[in-house]
Motif scaffolding. Structure first.
Motif, PDB file in Angstrom:
ATOM      1  N   UNK B 101       0.844  -1.207   0.046  1.00  0.00           N
ATOM      2  CA  UNK B 101       0.052   0.008  -0.051  1.00  0.00           C
ATOM      3  C   UNK B 101       0.765   1.269  -0.265  1.00  0.00           C
ATOM      4  N   UNK B 102       0.309   2.381  -0.398  1.00  0.00           N
ATOM      5  CA  UNK B 102       1.047   3.753  -0.356  1.00  0.00           C
ATOM      6  C   UNK B 102       1.465   3.982   1.060  1.00  0.00           C
ATOM      7  N   UNK B 103       0.868   3.957   2.177  1.00  0.00           N
ATOM      8  CA  UNK B 103       1.393   4.355   3.641  1.00  0.00           C
ATOM      9  C   UNK B 103       2.649   3.183   3.744  1.00  0.00           C
ATOM     10  N   UNK B 104       2.591   1.893   3.496  1.00  0.00           N
ATOM     11  CA  UNK B 104       3.776   1.003   3.778  1.00  0.00           C
ATOM     12  C   UNK B 104       4.672   1.552   3.149  1.00  0.00           C
ATOM     13  N   UNK B 105       4.720   1.964   2.029  1.00  0.00           N
ATOM     14  CA  UNK B 105       5.915   2.772   1.161  1.00  0.00           C
ATOM     15  C   UNK B 105       6.548   3.865   2.052  1.00  0.00           C
ATOM     16  N   UNK B 106       5.593   4.611   2.388  1.00  0.00           N
ATOM     17  CA  UNK B 106       5.896   5.740   3.038  1.00  0.00           C
ATOM     18  C   UNK B 106       6.645   5.398   4.331  1.00  0.00           C
ATOM     19  N   UNK B 107       6.078   4.560   5.089  1.00  0.00           N
ATOM     20  CA  UNK B 107       6.391   4.070   6.391  1.00  0.00           C
ATOM     21  C   UNK B 107       7.854   3.663   6.248  1.00  0.00           C
ATOM     22  N   UNK B 108       8.180   2.905   5.251  1.00  0.00           N
ATOM     23  CA  UNK B 108       9.650   2.212   5.079  1.00  0.00           C
ATOM     24  C   UNK B 108      10.781   3.244   5.088  1.00  0.00           C
ATOM     25  N   UNK B 109      10.448   4.322   4.523  1.00  0.00           N
ATOM     26  CA  UNK B 109      11.139   5.439   4.222  1.00  0.00           C
ATOM     27  C   UNK B 109      11.140   6.419   5.393  1.00  0.00           C
ATOM     28  N   UNK B 397      11.334  10.676  -1.846  1.00  0.00           N
ATOM     29  CA  UNK B 397      11.914   9.658  -1.314  1.00  0.00           C
ATOM     30  C   UNK B 397      12.523   8.792  -2.307  1.00  0.00           C
ATOM     31  N   UNK B 398      12.244   8.983  -3.590  1.00  0.00           N
ATOM     32  CA  UNK B 398      12.846   8.105  -4.664  1.00  0.00           C
ATOM     33  C   UNK B 398      14.062   8.808  -5.312  1.00  0.00           C
ATOM     34  N   UNK B 399      14.066   9.958  -5.372  1.00  0.00           N
ATOM     35  CA  UNK B 399      15.166  10.930  -5.858  1.00  0.00           C
ATOM     36  C   UNK B 399      16.201  11.834  -5.222  1.00  0.00           C
ATOM     37  N   UNK B 400      15.606  11.959  -3.885  1.00  0.00           N
ATOM     38  CA  UNK B 400      16.429  12.828  -3.155  1.00  0.00           C
ATOM     39  C   UNK B 400      16.313  12.421  -1.564  1.00  0.00           C
ATOM     40  N   UNK B 401      16.415  11.023  -1.586  1.00  0.00           N
ATOM     41  CA  UNK B 401      16.086  10.431  -0.354  1.00  0.00           C
ATOM     42  C   UNK B 401      17.064  10.764   1.001  1.00  0.00           C
ATOM     43  N   UNK B 402      18.434  10.946   0.480  1.00  0.00           N
ATOM     44  CA  UNK B 402      19.274  11.494   1.653  1.00  0.00           C
ATOM     45  C   UNK B 402      19.002  12.573   2.431  1.00  0.00           C
ATOM     46  N   UNK B 403      18.032  13.459   1.938  1.00  0.00           N
ATOM     47  CA  UNK B 403      17.746  14.972   2.548  1.00  0.00           C
ATOM     48  C   UNK B 403      16.480  14.650   3.349  1.00  0.00           C
ATOM     49  N   UNK B 404      15.555  13.560   2.815  1.00  0.00           N
ATOM     50  CA  UNK B 404      14.067  13.651   3.375  1.00  0.00           C
ATOM     51  C   UNK B 404      14.180  13.181   4.715  1.00  0.00           C
ATOM     52  N   UNK B 405      13.403  13.908   5.566  1.00  0.00           N
ATOM     53  CA  UNK B 405      13.194  13.306   7.161  1.00  0.00           C
ATOM     54  C   UNK B 405      11.865  13.486   7.564  1.00  0.00           C
ATOM     55  N   UNK B 406      11.499  12.882   8.764  1.00  0.00           N
ATOM     56  CA  UNK B 406      10.282  13.059   9.247  1.00  0.00           C
ATOM     57  C   UNK B 406       9.417  14.194   9.258  1.00  0.00           C
ATOM     58  N   UNK B 407      10.210  15.161  10.026  1.00  0.00           N
ATOM     59  CA  UNK B 407       9.709  16.479  10.278  1.00  0.00           C
ATOM     60  C   UNK B 407       9.540  17.169   8.977  1.00  0.00           C
ATOM     61  N   UNK B 408      10.568  17.444   8.249  1.00  0.00           N
ATOM     62  CA  UNK B 408      10.199  18.139   7.114  1.00  0.00           C
ATOM     63  C   UNK B 408       8.885  17.804   6.136  1.00  0.00           C
ATOM     64  N   UNK B 409       8.823  16.319   6.071  1.00  0.00           N
ATOM     65  CA  UNK B 409       7.599  15.890   5.367  1.00  0.00           C
ATOM     66  C   UNK B 409       6.495  15.996   6.066  1.00  0.00           C
ATOM     67  N   UNK B 462      14.599   3.793   7.045  1.00  0.00           N
ATOM     68  CA  UNK B 462      14.505   3.105   6.235  1.00  0.00           C
ATOM     69  C   UNK B 462      14.777   1.537   6.516  1.00  0.00           C
ATOM     70  N   UNK B 463      14.229   0.524   6.167  1.00  0.00           N
ATOM     71  CA  UNK B 463      14.271  -0.976   6.602  1.00  0.00           C
ATOM     72  C   UNK B 463      13.482  -1.063   7.658  1.00  0.00           C
ATOM     73  N   UNK B 464      12.971  -0.143   8.498  1.00  0.00           N
ATOM     74  CA  UNK B 464      12.148  -0.245   9.840  1.00  0.00           C
ATOM     75  C   UNK B 464      10.906  -0.847   9.341  1.00  0.00           C
TER      76      UNK B 464
END
Lengths: 32, 465
Positions: B101-109, B397-409, B462-464
């Protein structure tokens, strides 16, 4: 009806025939 | 009249037989949701096309060209570009993430908190689409049997959809989609163009008889066209209808190539043919009150009973594929990302829970769909913030993953919701749609907020699991 009209109809029919042919091939080859 | 009832009954019978036979071996929750991630390439191509093409794309493309002449092709083109971008940018990476599901994808990252907010938005959005497709199922069945009242028509078609999807989930859906897409392609890409070109005297005959203003690019303002085109392009990038099929592909590369093949071979040509039909309608059915019903009106004018019934069955098929797909995605998301997060569901019970939730979701869809098209459009309006948040976050999350973080998102999601709904409430003052305004704000915010909140060295989720 001119050349371009037949071309349009041929394009649509071509795609349809390809799809149906492909489905039939899949069904008869027994691929899952 | 009789012919129409017989054809509708035949279609329903065929869909039930194919769906039940192919779905009877579904034993696990993964079989149900992703067809055990083993959908063959071509099966997936047909299924993706059938899920993508709904009543909106078929009737919408025809209606745009009937209303705006050749300029109306912009809808088909922008939706097509959205599908190409979705295939190229997202499909492979979504499949690589091995999620359902879409949320599962988001949870992963990005972790649980972001995923919880996305679940809330995503469920609202996909349920809105499901409700509108369920309503369309009823309105199209009414074209076959006008004496049927809307509620009965909706209930009959939703019942049919539920029987095969509850039994076989995605396995049944992909198999019945072969019938659906065959009907759709034969009708919209072969029969309708052949008959209407003939009737209009070919493109030359059409150009000679049509009001010349329909051949200019001035019917619809260029600004309005670009804004609306951007809207359809970006909103189509999300492609939630196709999410389960991408997840069900055998490999990541196959997910992308199936999605691209479906786009170029079927989806885009289909949309162009539907648009062409609407364009030719200008000289075939004159002065129709509302452009929305141009395709059904042409079917009535141009064909006899039996052929007309066959063409209507294709419309029903177009909606059926999409309705089944979004109803399934809604229920699987509710099961896995809401119920499954609140209480632990054992694997053996997951399949049963998914099936029950599917029935409940469809029931709610009937209620919302029946209570009026205006409510459906309100739900779609409210669903817009989800798209405005998800498109930039997916890219992030696919192209800029390094900088993506929980708070910013989280800030990005909040801005997407506030900007989209606030702009809508203010009466869309800039002349662009609220979705487009929201997505511009959220994209800028995503870059700014994630950069500011980024702390080097802090490990992301990631991986959690």
């Amino acid at each position: 009806m001119g050349f371009i009209d037949y071309l349009i109809i041929a394009a649509g029919s071509g795609i349809a025939i390809f799809l149906l042919f492909n489905m039939a091939r899949e069904a008869f080859s027994g691929k899952k | 009249m009789m012919a129409k009832i017989v054809v509708a009954a035949l279609y329903i019978f065929a869909i039930l037989v194919i769906g039940i036979i192919s779905g009877r071996n579904v034993k696990t929750a993964d079989d149900f949701a992703t067809a055990d991630r083993n959908i063959p390439f071509w099966t997936n191509v047909y299924s993706m096309s059938s899920a993508w093409i709904g009543a909106g794309s078929t009737l919408g493309c025809a209606s745009m060209c009937y209303a705006y002449g050749i300029q109306g092709f912009y809808l088909a083109i922008s939706v097509g570009i959205g599908a190409i971008l979705a295939s190229v940018l997202f499909s492979k990476k979504v499949r690589e993430a091995n999620v359902t599901t879409i949320p599962e994808l988001i949870r992963k990252y990005l972790g649980n908190k972001v995923a919880a907010w996305i679940s809330l938005l995503a469920i609202f959005q996909i349920f809105g689409i499901a409700a509108s497709q369920i309503r369309s199922l009823g309105t199209i069945l009414q074209m076959f049997i006008p004496s049927l009242n809307l509620l009965t028509a909706i209930l009959i078609m939703t019942g049919v959809m539920l029987v095969y999807t509850v039994i076989g989930g995605l396995v049944s859906a992909t198999k019945t989609d072969k019938l659906n897409i065959s009907l759709m392609v034969i009708s919209v890409m072969v029969i309708i163009p052949a008959i209407s070109l003939n009737k209009a005297g070919g493109l030359h005959g059409f150009a000679a008889t049509v009001d010349p203003s329909y051949l200019s690019m001035k019917k619809l303002g260029i600004g309005a066209m670009i804004s609306s085109g951007l809207y359809f392009c970006t909103s189509n990038m999300l492609n939630s209808e196709n999410f389960l099929r991408v997840c069900g592909a055998r490999s990541a590369n196959e997910a992308r190539s199936a999605s691209l093949t479906a786009t170029f071979l079927i989806y885009i040509p289909y949309l162009l043919f539907a648009s062409l039909a609407g364009l030719l309608g200008l000289v075939i059915v004159k002065n129709l009150g509302t452009s929305d019903s141009i395709l059904p009106a042409m079917i009535n004018t141009l064909t006899n009973d039996v052929l007309g019934a066959f063409l209507l069955a294709a419309l029903l098929a177009a909606v059926m594929g999409t309705a089944a797909s979004v109803t399934m995605l809604t229920s699987i998301t509710v099961t896995r990302d809401v119920i499954g997060r609140i209480t632990h569901i054992e694997d053996s019970k997951l399949l049963t829970v998914q099936r029950i939730v599917m029935i409940v979701v469809a029931g709610l869809g009937v209620l919302v769909g029946y209570s009026g098209s205006s409510i459906v459009s309100i739900m779609e309006d409210v669903g817009a913030p989800c798209g405005a948040a998800l498109v930039p976050i997916f890219c992030g999350i696919f192209f800029w993953r390094e900088k993506m973080n929980e708070k910013g998102t989280l800030i990005t999601i909040a801005v997407a919701v506030v900007a989209t709904l606030g702009y809508l409430a203010a009466g869309s003052p800039l002349g662009i749609s609220h979705f487009l305004f929201g997505i511009i704000c959220s994209t800028i915010t995503m870059f700014a907020a994630n950069s500011i909140c980024y702390k080097p060295g802090v490990k992301q989720a990631e991986g959690e699991q």
